[in-house]
Design an enzyme around this catalytic site. Structure first.
Site, PDB file in Angstrom:
ATOM      1  N   GLU A  40       0.835  -1.200   0.000  1.00  0.00           N
ATOM      2  CA  GLU A  40       0.000   0.000   0.000  1.00  0.00           C
ATOM      3  C   GLU A  40       0.872   1.253   0.000  1.00  0.00           C
ATOM      4  OE1 GLU A  40      -3.562   1.883   2.824  1.00  0.00           O
ATOM      5  OE2 GLU A  40      -2.023   0.580   3.692  1.00  0.00           O
ATOM      6  N   LYS A 113     -10.513   2.748  -1.305  1.00  0.00           N
ATOM      7  CA  LYS A 113     -10.562   2.060  -0.013  1.00  0.00           C
ATOM      8  C   LYS A 113     -11.857   2.373   0.738  1.00  0.00           C
ATOM      9  CE  LYS A 113      -7.508   1.452   4.034  1.00  0.00           C
ATOM     10  NZ  LYS A 113      -6.161   1.809   4.533  1.00  0.00           N
ATOM     11  N   CYS A 150      -5.527  -2.671   2.740  1.00  0.00           N
ATOM     12  CA  CYS A 150      -5.153  -2.652   4.157  1.00  0.00           C
ATOM     13  C   CYS A 150      -6.337  -2.885   5.101  1.00  0.00           C
ATOM     14  CB  CYS A 150      -4.406  -1.368   4.483  1.00  0.00           C
ATOM     15  SG  CYS A 150      -3.364  -1.508   5.971  1.00  0.00           S
TER      16      CYS A 150
END
Length: 285
Positions: A40, A113, A150
């Site tokens: 990431e 995200k 993540c």
């Protein structure tokens, strides 16, 4: 499908990080990889450790992005599928995003995200707007890929949504490491890995995570990048300190047969899952 995961460290200079990423990608391609996962926000140090207005300058729009074309060209040259993490600016919104680049060098989709953490050394809510793309899958030449970023990797709903869309491999670029004293003395590495292995088992699909290593500010990133199979067996794993490439050959046909035989998707009861669509578990008319 031959999948490769890159575990690497980052320095302050973006140019050096991009050059290192390119070198890792070339090495992975030489090793026969067809899909390569980088960590990431690999273009620089993990800036969300602190709230700093100047860090917003690191974000760029998708159009005329300063380094995505470089990876598009690499994907085309090397025939790779590249899920590339980047800090995106879209109007007045800022996203932690991932561009899925095809072997032809085209950005076929952008995922933003969905789950944004907020805590000591993970001040992401200061920077990132919660993603508005929803979960996506990409039909790569070798198989169907899903990607989260993540904190997304901790949520079974995200993994199940991508699996329902057809994902055979779940990819998670990540940046996670030691917790600061105010968060308590806890090593999250085992929990982090168990959560994703659970996704592999419950969805009978392959799972891969790419983490960074090294000391950055108050954090020591613990690597431990891995690839596990559709039964949750870890096929290959990095240590906590070494830059490396992890390779695994994925048998997607075997995974499909196993998935069908297990019956996890056959025996689902979506009509009973209403509480999942609420924040407090209470359904309302």
């Amino acid at each position: 499908m031959r999948l490769a995961v890159v575990q690497m460290s980052m320095v302050a200079e973006q140019a050096a990080n991009l050059a290192a990423a390119e070198a890792w990608l070339r090495q992975a391609a030489a090793g026969g990889a067809q899909v390569v996962l980088l960590p990431e926000l690999f273009s620089g140090p993990y800036f969300p450790q602190q709230e700093q207005e100047q860090a917003f300058d690191l974000a760029h729009p998708l159009a005329d992005h300063p380094f995505l074309p470089r990876f598009q060209a690499l994907a085309s040259e090397l025939g790779l599928v590249l899920p590339i993490s980047f800090f995106e600016r879209a109007g007045q919104a800022y996203y932690n995003s991932l561009a899925m680049i095809s072997p032809e060098g085209e950005i076929v989709q952008v995922y933003r995200k969905s789950h944004i953490p907020d805590g000591p050394c993970y001040e992401e809510k200061y920077y990132f707007t919660p993603g508005d793309t929803g979960f996506q899958v990409y039909a790569a030449p070798q198989g169907i890929l899903g990607a989260g970023i993540c904190w997304d990797q901790w949520f079974p709903e995200a993994a199940r949504a991508m699996a329902l869309l057809g994902a055979e491999v779940l990819l998670y670029p990540t940046a996670i490491g030691s917790e600061p004293p105010e968060a308590g003395e806890i090593d999250t590495q085992p929990l982090w890995q168990r959560a994703m292995v659970g996704h592999a088992v419950s969805n009978s699909c392959y799972v891969a995570a790419a983490n960074r290593i090294g000391q950055e500010g108050a954090m020591t990133f613990y690597g431990s990048s891995f690839i596990c199979d559709y039964t949750g067996e870890v096929m290959v794993q990095g240590d906590r300190q070494t830059e490396t490439i992890l390779y695994a050959d994925l048998d997607l046909a075997a995974a499909r047969r196993f998935r069908a035989g297990m019956g996890f998707f056959r025996d689902r009861r979506p009509s009973l899952y209403g509480p999942l669509l609420t924040l407090d578990g209470k359904q309302r008319l």
